[in-house]
Structure formats: structure tokens, C-alpha cells
Design a protein around this motif. Structure first.
Motif, short mmCIF file in Angstrom:
data_model
loop_
_atom_site.label_atom_id
_atom_site.label_comp_id
_atom_site.label_asym_id
_atom_site.label_seq_id
_atom_site.Cartn_x
_atom_site.Cartn_y
_atom_site.Cartn_z
N PHE A 724 51.95 47.86 38.47
CA PHE A 724 51.36 47.64 39.80
C PHE A 724 50.71 46.28 39.94
N ALA A 725 50.41 45.64 38.83
CA ALA A 725 49.93 44.26 38.85
C ALA A 725 50.51 43.56 37.64
N GLN A 726 50.46 42.26 37.67
CA GLN A 726 50.91 41.51 36.50
C GLN A 726 49.69 41.11 35.67
N ARG A 755 41.35 29.41 41.78
CA ARG A 755 41.71 30.58 42.58
C ARG A 755 41.04 30.51 43.96
N ASP A 756 39.75 30.19 43.96
CA ASP A 756 39.02 30.16 45.22
C ASP A 756 39.51 29.02 46.11
N ALA A 757 39.81 27.87 45.46
CA ALA A 757 40.29 26.73 46.25
C ALA A 757 41.62 27.07 46.92
N ARG A 758 42.43 27.85 46.23
CA ARG A 758 43.72 28.18 46.83
C ARG A 758 43.67 29.46 47.67
N GLY A 759 42.50 30.08 47.68
CA GLY A 759 42.35 31.28 48.49
C GLY A 759 43.22 32.44 48.06
N ILE A 760 43.39 32.61 46.76
CA ILE A 760 44.20 33.74 46.28
C ILE A 760 43.30 34.97 46.19
N ALA A 761 43.67 36.00 46.93
CA ALA A 761 42.78 37.16 47.00
C ALA A 761 43.01 38.15 45.86
N ASP A 762 44.25 38.28 45.41
CA ASP A 762 44.56 39.40 44.50
C ASP A 762 44.52 38.99 43.03
N ARG A 787 44.56 39.30 36.05
CA ARG A 787 45.33 40.38 36.66
C ARG A 787 45.64 39.99 38.10
N GLY A 788 46.91 40.04 38.44
CA GLY A 788 47.29 39.64 39.80
C GLY A 788 48.79 39.63 39.95
N SER A 789 49.30 38.60 40.57
CA SER A 789 50.75 38.46 40.68
C SER A 789 51.11 36.98 40.62
N GLU A 790 52.34 36.70 40.31
CA GLU A 790 52.83 35.33 40.18
C GLU A 790 51.89 34.46 39.34
N LEU A 791 51.53 34.99 38.20
CA LEU A 791 50.55 34.31 37.36
C LEU A 791 51.10 33.04 36.71
N GLN A 802 44.88 22.51 23.73
CA GLN A 802 45.32 23.07 22.45
C GLN A 802 44.33 24.11 21.98
N GLY A 803 44.81 25.10 21.27
CA GLY A 803 43.92 26.14 20.79
C GLY A 803 44.04 27.41 21.61
N TRP A 804 44.59 27.29 22.81
CA TRP A 804 44.82 28.47 23.64
C TRP A 804 46.21 29.02 23.38
N ALA A 805 46.31 30.33 23.34
CA ALA A 805 47.62 30.97 23.29
C ALA A 805 47.78 31.76 24.59
N VAL A 806 48.81 31.43 25.34
CA VAL A 806 49.03 32.09 26.63
C VAL A 806 50.11 33.14 26.45
N ASP A 807 49.83 34.35 26.90
CA ASP A 807 50.83 35.41 26.84
C ASP A 807 51.01 36.00 28.23
N ILE A 808 52.15 35.69 28.85
CA ILE A 808 52.46 36.24 30.16
C ILE A 808 53.11 37.60 29.96
N ASP A 809 52.73 38.59 30.74
CA ASP A 809 53.21 39.96 30.57
C ASP A 809 53.00 40.42 29.13
N PRO A 810 51.77 40.40 28.66
CA PRO A 810 51.53 40.80 27.26
C PRO A 810 51.89 42.27 27.07
N LEU A 811 52.32 42.56 25.86
CA LEU A 811 52.69 43.93 25.53
C LEU A 811 51.46 44.83 25.53
N GLY A 812 50.37 44.27 25.06
CA GLY A 812 49.14 45.03 25.03
C GLY A 812 48.00 44.05 25.01
N LEU A 813 46.79 44.57 25.02
CA LEU A 813 45.64 43.66 25.08
C LEU A 813 44.81 43.76 23.81
N VAL A 814 45.40 44.22 22.73
CA VAL A 814 44.67 44.22 21.45
C VAL A 814 45.36 43.27 20.48
#
Ligand code: ADP
Ligand code: ZN
Ligand code: ZN
Length: 814
Positions: A724-726, A755-762, A787-791, A802-814
């Protein structure tokens, strides 16, 4: 088209492609692998696009194409771009997924004379220049390294530059050859004419050497030397017989180089399609109807979900759908979980498509994988079968992609970027190529099933096993309430029903598997009287106990609280951390069943002495009575002597602080419950738990996917979780815990401002909080959840250090 946009093999390139000019005379196409100058160095790159104009003013020239020439298909180039955009990975990391293994080898520079050398007065050259030029001309083509050996490193480089400037020599670049050991086989060759051999055979038979005669006659009938393995099988004689003929000077041994065949076809009998059951027939008809559509790509692909229990005949449908694909002049890719890529699986495909199946798996050597890659590209195979990375095989004319066990979480690459999911990549590839996708599972991923219900995918159901009652009824599943055990004073790890069933099985010479889920075992807090689990009020996930601060923490939103003294539901004071490891279980098992022989199978054990296969073999050979293990044992349950599987504590898996914990538990228990007791002795599964009423356990016990799905999807909707959300997970790691937390907070405010500058509500930002695995290899880890859409689109404009790991549509959050 004078310019090329090139993805360059350098981490500095990040998400960008670079413009290069195409030198005149060089022909370059989209997907071509090239050498390009990058800073001071010469790097590999892949052409993504040809354009009339460069995207920057100053461009350098492509140095040359990589030899041996190598090209990705236009579909693969688009797929790489999509992966890089969707999963926010570096561009070349996405491109590299599709390159043959060993691509990142060093360049070897060659110097040669040009095909049409310019008119040039040689006498104007210095003696050294002339000497080097003549050296090159005498040989046609020389590696730079051998020139350096001859003329000295510094001098060579200077002179080559001078000569190249006058077009007297040209440079070219080749990949260092892959070191491939050729495979040799022993052959038998006739050394006398066939007619003479036949006369000799008659003489041998008269002299009583019948075996030698048979072999000699066999060889006389062959037009070519025969491999010894084959000859021995056809004639049925031993090596001494062949040696005797060699001794008589009639035949000779010979070593022949053969292409490596990753599948041994010895002992594989070609198989024919089985007559289908009505349910199979109707499913196959739907798939065939879509295969016959002349899809061109660029439209939403046809995706089928084939939902059927193990043994319902899904694989037979894959095989027949593949046959139809081949009949239409197309080819297929079949993905299976790595652990299911056994010789049995491979043989089933190889028997139906003899010598037309390529297998890709991690145990192939670099050379073997390289060979397979080239042979696949050269249209040698109808079917490519392999684990998740096989989706990147260069299979041309793609008509069908099959993902078996589509719910398996090994289809997601989690440990390194690109963090792609093979299912989503397969669907994208199908969209690009016009291929049809078939997803198969007994316990489909909740998101997949939701899409099938909604009509995005075609749902095909196989409700029953092909042979419903031949020896393998579904096992009985019993759920045991551990609270009752406690009330009656039983504090051991074994409930009375489990202990009794074990004793009975062992007495009958049968085998038992004890199954525990160790991950996160000690992290949640539970009331032992009523089963209440402490959860975050905002996120609904179980709180995690942190030993250092002695507090309960929500690892998603960072809510913190102290450990309560009494249970808020029943006022009991028996509040416990559930800690249970394989070792403790092993100790208690050997104490309770001193006569039983134990075998332990978990990642610790397999890291050491035995491989998975060896442990399984030992258990199969009945060298042990009880096998103790984690998740992995679920894969080895088809052994005939196993009549009992005990799930020691289902709650450890159920209470992982993750929205997919219920789904994972259901899949795992279904696998256990669907497989145990496949032998003639029948089987029983006992699940111990403090929350017997949980729908996940009830559904698994009743072999009832619908019951599980209806509850699960309702929770997903309620808590706005996928589908229901990404979701996206951003984890920052640093050796300093304070810096780690501060960077996570900084990122949150950057994201919030954007987010606020672009006015994304969800779009909601959850956390930052310490990740469930709070420290890993000396580094602290903080997690931020979106949590939202089109992330992907939202995050693509934000600089992520550097140092960040980005996971789009992660399998889980642990
Ligand atoms: P799944 O992939 O769903 O586990 P399989 O295709 O492996 O199911 O089928 C289970 C068993 O039934 C296999 O031994 C297979 O050979 C056999 N089988 C499948 N379809 C048929 C059929 N139509 N008739 C007879 N046997 C079949
Ligand atoms: Zn309680
Ligand atoms: Zn929370």
C-alpha cells in the motif's frame, strides 16, 4: 553520430555517464565495451547512447573498443539504466551486472603499424625511434610490455608517443586473457585402417580374446576417435582390454581437449512432456495464449502467478511453457533459489532440453562462467537456469522468464549495491523485450498475491498435488501452548507433547529435526504467563532490548522506555527475554535424550568442518538421530526417515521487529509443514509457541494460504505497509556512535526540508533510530525509513554522502 555517452568503470563517475568523441574510423555501437581516457588513466566503459552533440563542451576521444569485442544488447543497456535509477546505484555498478565475469581485468596495450602507413622520411627519425619502429614492423603487433623489456620503460613510452604522433604506429588495447585451463579427456583412436581392424578382430575372437574383438570392432565402426568413457559404456569392457589392444599396436590412447560441459549428460535420459492434469492443462493454455501474442516490448508485460503447493506440477508447466517458447523461435531464463539449484533440478531441465541448457551458478570457475556467457550470447542454449544473477545472462530472443519460489528472499541482493530484486528486474526486462513472466510459489509473496488478486497479474491456481495420496499425505501439524506447559511446572525447552513424540520416534529408529530461529531471539520481551509482547505504540513492531542502556527501544522510530516490572495485560511479573541458541538447545537435547546421536546444522557449524551437503549426507546415512538447525534445515526435509519436526519456539521468528516477520514465519512453517514426512512413514510437525492463536501459525498448521493472506493484507493496509506504500531504508554506519547519530539526524532534516519544499504530502520520515543490528564489524548503524511513493525519484535529487547504504523496496527493516 559523432559522440557517445559512456558509463565509466570508476567510483568517481557515480550516477553519471560521460561524453566522448568517436574518432574517425572507429565504429562504435550502443552497448559496446570501450577503453576511454579518464583523468590520467585508461578505463573500461560501456557506450549507453550515441548522440550528434556532446553534453559538455570539451570531450576526449574513445581510445578503442575492448578486444575481444563485447557488446551488451540494447535491452540490457536500458535495463542497467533503470536499475541505476530505481535502486539509486552507481551507473557502472548496474552495467557491470550484465558484463561477462572477469571484465574488470587489466588492459594490455599493443603497438602495431597502421594498415596504411603515411609517407614519411624514415631518415628524419632518431636512431632509437628507427630501431623501435623496425622492431614493431618486423613483428606486426607487439605488446607495450615487451617493447619496454627491449628498450627500457621510460624510453619506450616517450618514443611510442612520438611515433604515434606521426601516425607511424597505433596503440590498441585488449583485456588480459582469462586464464582458463583447458579440459582434457582420454580418447581411443584406431591406428590401423578399419578393414584391417576387422580382420584382426576375427583373429582375436578365434584366439579366445572375445572382449578385445568386440572393442576393436566397435572402434572400426566409428568414423572418429571415441572418448574412453563412451566406449567403455557402449561395449562394456574394462581398461585392461583397451590396454591389450594398445599393446598390439592396433589402437592408441589420445588426450583430446574438450569444451567444458557444465552438465554431465551421462545418466540423463531425455524426457518427454507428461500428459497434464486438467488444472495443469488450463494453466498452460493461458500461458500459451500469451506466448503466441507477438509482443514487441514497451507495453506492460504479461505476468502469471502460478500458485500451487509443492508437488502440484508447477515445474512440469514451466517445462512445457519453455517448449512452446522454443517452438516459437524464442528462448527462456529460469531463476531458482541458489539452494534449490541441485543436480536434481538441473537434470529435470537438461532431460527435457538435452544439450540446450546453460547453468550459471557460483561454483563455476571464472573461466567456465566466461565460456558460458559467450555461448549463451551466441545462441547455443534454449534455456538458461541459475540463481538471481542469471536474470542478467545475455540470452537473446527472450520469450519467457520463470521465477520458481518467487517468494524466496534470496532473490533480493541485500549485501551490496545495486540492491535489486530479481523479480522486479525480471518484470522490467519482460517489459523491454516483450517476454512473458511466470512466477511460481506455494506461498506467494503477499505483494505478488495482492497484485494477482487485483488483476495486474494473471492468477493460475493448482490446488492439489498431482498424485494426492501416493505415500505423501500432508503431515499432521500440532500447535502446543507453552503457557500451559509453564503453568503445569514444565520449565524445559520441550513441551510434554514434543518430548513424547520425540521419544516415540527415536524408539522406532526414526529421525527428528528440531528447528529454531535464532535471529533476534534475545531481542524481544515477553510475558511468560499470557504471551504479551511489548510493542512500539507508533509502529506496532516489537521493542528491542538494548543491553547497554537496559532499555526497550523501537529500532524504527527510536521510541524508548524502561523495562516494565509487571505485564500490562495480566499483571504477571514473569517477564522474560527469550534467549535460545542452537548450542543451548543441543545441551538440553543431549541431557533429555542421552542415547540419541545429535547433529547440528547452522551457519556456525557449516562455516567450519562440513558443508551443507555433507551434513545432509550424514543425516541421510542415518549417522545421527536428531538434527538441530536454523532456517536452513527447512530445505532438507525430504528424507524418508524423518517423521517428526519440532519447531522449538515459533515466537522468535514471529516477533522480529519487522513488518514482514509474520509473512516470513508463515513461509518457513509452511515449508516445514508441507515437506516433513514425504516418506512412507508419514510425518508430524509440532510447533511450540506462547501465541497459539496467532493467524500465521493457525494458517501454516492448516495449510491455509487464504487464511494467512486475508489477515496479513488487512494489517498491511492498516499500517500502510507495502504493497500500500513504498518503503526505502537508509542506513548510515560509522565507527563513532555519536557522529553516526548526528549524520542520521542531519539527513532527516535535509529530507524533510526537501519534502516540504516540494509539497509532497504522502511522504513520511520514520526515525532515525539505531538499526536492529546496532553494531556491525565495529561500526555503529543508524537507520532512517521513508514511506511514501516514487521514492527513487525523490531521493535522486538529494546528495547522499559516503557511508550511507540506500535500499529501495527493502525486504525487511531488520
Ligand atoms: P512442483 O514444481 O509444483 O513441486 P512438479 O512439477 O515437480 O511439482 O511435480 C511433482 C511430481 O509430479 C514430479 O515428480 C512430476 O514428475 C510429477 N508430475 C507433474 N505433472 C505430472 C502429470 N501431469 N502427470 C504425472 N506426473 C506428473
Ligand atoms: Zn501477561
Ligand atoms: Zn516505533
Amino acid at each position: 553520430m559523432r559522440y557517445a555517452e559512456v558509463s565509466v568503470n570508476s567510483p568517481v563517475a557515480q550516477h553519471r555517464a560521460f561524453s566522448y568523441a568517436i574518432p574517425s574510423g572507429l565504429s562504435v555501437e550502443v552497448g559496446q565495451a570501450v577503453w576511454v581516457p579518464f583523468g590520467e588513466r585508461l578505463l573500461q566503459g560501456v557506450v549507453l547512447e550515441l548522440t550528434p552533440y556532446p553534453s559538455v563542451e570539451e570531450t576526449r576521444e574513445i581510445s578503442g573498443v575492448i578486444e575481444p569485442s563485447l557488446q551488451l544488447s540494447p535491452h540490457q543497456v536500458l535495463l542497467a539504466r533503470w536499475i541505476s535509477e530505481h535502486y539509486l546505484s552507481f551507473l557502472f555498478d548496474a552495467v557491470a551486472l550484465m558484463l561477462p565475469p572477469g571484465f574488470e581485468r587489466k588492459a594490455v596495450t599493443y603497438i602495431s603499424s597502421p594498415s596504411s602507413p603515411p609517407q614519411h622520411d624514415i631518415s628524419l627519425l632518431s636512431p632509437e625511434q628507427r630501431a623501435l619502429l623496425e622492431f614493431v614492423q618486423g613483428r606486426g603487433k607487439v605488446s607495450l610490455r615487451s617493447l619496454e623489456r627491449e628498450f627500457g620503460k621510460k624510453k619506450t613510452q616517450a618514443i611510442v608517443s612520438q611515433l604515434a604522433g606521426r601516425n607511424l604506429v597505433v596503440r590498441s588495447y585488449e583485456l588480459e586473457p582469462v586464464k582458463v585451463k583447458p579440459k582434457r579427456e582420454t580418447y581411443l583412436r584406431l591406428v590401423v585402417p578399419a578393414g584391417q581392424a576387422e580382420q584382426e578382430a576375427v583373429r582375436l575372437r578365434q584366439g579366445g580374446a572375445a572382449k578385445q574383438a568386440v572393442l576393436l570392432e566397435f572402434l572400426a565402426q566409428q568414423s572418429q576417435p571415441v572418448s574412453w568413457v563412451e566406449a567403455r559404456k557402449s561395449v562394456g569392457v574394462g581398461k585392461a582390454v583397451a590396454d591389450a589392444l594398445v599393446g598390439k599396436g592396433l589402437v592408441a590412447w589420445e588426450q583430446v581437449e574438450v569444451t567444458r560441459e557444465p552438465i554431465s549428460y551421462q545418466g540423463i535420459t531425455p524426457s518427454s512432456p507428461l500428459p497434464l492434469t486438467p488444472a495443469q492443462e488450463s494453466a498452460l493454455r493461458s500461458i500459451k495464449a500469451r506466448l503466441s501474442r507477438a509482443a514487441e516490448g514497451g507495453v506492460p508485460p504479461d505476468i502469471f502467478l502460478l500458485h500451487g503447493v509443492t508437488g502440484s506440477g508447477k515445474t512440469e508447466i514451466y517445462l512445457q511453457a519453455l517448449a512452446e517458447t522454443v517452438r516459437r523461435g524464442k528462448r527462456g531464463i529460469v531463476l531458482v533459489p541458489e539452494i534449490a539449484l541441485t543436480s536434481q533440478t538441473i537434470e529435470r531441465f537438461a532431460a527435457r532440453f538435452p544439450h540446450r541448457v546453460a547453468v550459471l551458478h557460483s561454483k563455476l570457475s571464472l573461466g567456465e562462467r566466461f565460456d558460458e556467457w559467450q555461448r549463451i550470447r551466441d545462441r547455443e542454449f534454449d534455456v538458461v537456469i541459475g540463481p538471481r544473477s542469471a536474470i542478467f545472462a545475455p540470452q537473446p530472443d527472450l520469450g519467457l522468464i520463470v521465477l520458481d519460489e518467487e517468494h524466496e528472499w534470496t532473490y533480493k541482493q541485500q549485501d551490496k549495491s545495486p540492491r535489486y530484486h530479481a523479480r522486479d528486474v525480471a518484470i522490467k526486462l519482460a517489459e523491454l523485450t516483450g517476454a512473458v513472466v511466470v512466477l511460481g510459489s506455494a506461498t506467494p509473496d503477499v505483494e505478488t498475491f495482492y497484485r494477482a488478486q487485483r488483476g495486474d497479474y494473471h492468477l493460475l491456481q493448482l490446488p492439489e498435488r498431482v498424485t494426492p495420496d501416493v505415500g505423501s499425505p500432508l503431515p499432521r501439524v500440532e500447535i502446543v501452548d507453552l503457557r500451559d506447559e509453564l503453568k503445569s511446572g514444565n520449565r524445559s525447552l520441550f513441551s510434554r507433547p514434543l518430548a513424547e513424540a520425540m521419544a516415540k520416534a527415536l524408539a522406532g529408529g526414526e529421525q527428528v529435526i528440531l528447528f529454531i530461529n535464532r535471529r533476534g531471539a534475545a531481542s524481544f520481551v515477553q510475558c511468560r504467563d499470557c504471551g504479551f509482547v511489548f510493542r512500539c505504540r507508533r509502529c506496532e513492531i516489537p521493542l528491542t532490548y538494548h543491553f547497554d542502556s537496559e532499555r526497550l527501544v523501537c529500532h524504527q522510530c527510536n521510541y524508548r522506555t524502561s523495562v516494565p516490572q509487571v505485564c500490562p495485560r495480566c499483571r504477571s511479573r514473569r517477564i522474560k527475554f527469550l534467549g535460545l541458541g542452537t548450542q543451548k538447545l543441543e545441551r538440553e537435547t543431549s541431557h533429555t535424550f542421552p542415547q540419541a546421536r545429535l547433529l547440528r546444522w547452522d551457519s556456525d557449524a557449516t562455516r567450519g568442518r562440513y558443508s551443507h551437503g555433507e551434513i545432509l549426507d550424514r543425516f541421510r546415512a542415518h549417522e545421527a538421530d536428531i538434527l538441530i538447525g536454523t532456517q536452513m534445515v527447512a530445505k532438507g526435509l525430504d528424507l524418508p526417515l524423518i517423521t517428526l519436526v519440532g519447531v522449538v519456539n515459533a515466537d522468535t521468528s514471529l516477533n522480529l521487529p519487522d513488518f514482514r516477520a509474520g509473512e516470513r514465519t508463515f513461509q518457513l512453517l509452511s515449508q516445514v509443514a508441507g515437506r516433513a514426512g514425504r516418506g512412507t512413514l508419514g510425518g508430524q510437525v509440532i510447533i511450540q509457541t506462547y501465541s497459539p492463536e496467532h493467524y500465521t501459525l493457525q494458517a501454516a498448521a492448516g495449510h491455509d494460504y487464504a487464511l494467512f493472506y486475508d489477515q496479513e493484507i488487512a494489517y498491511r493496509r492498516l499500517l500502510n505497509n507495502p504493497p500500500f506504500a513504498q518503503l526505502a531504508s537508509l542506513v548510515y554506519s560509522h565507527t563513532n556512535g555519536f557522529i553516526c547519530q548526528r549524520e542520521a539526524e542531519r539527513m532527516k532534516s535535509v529530507l524533510g526540508a526537501e519534502r516540504d519544499a516540494r509539497g509532497i504530502a504522502d511522504l513520511s520520515l520514520i526515525g532515525p533510530a539505531p538499526a536492529f543490528i546496532h553494531r556491525l564489524r565495529g561500526r555503529f548503524r543508524w537507520q532512517l525509513i521513508l514511506r511514501g511513493s516514487e521514492l527513487s525519484a525523490f531521493l535522486s535529487s538529494i546528495p547522499i554522502p559516503q557511508g550511507w547504504a540506500v535500499d529501495i523496496d527493502p525486504l525487511g527493516l531488520v
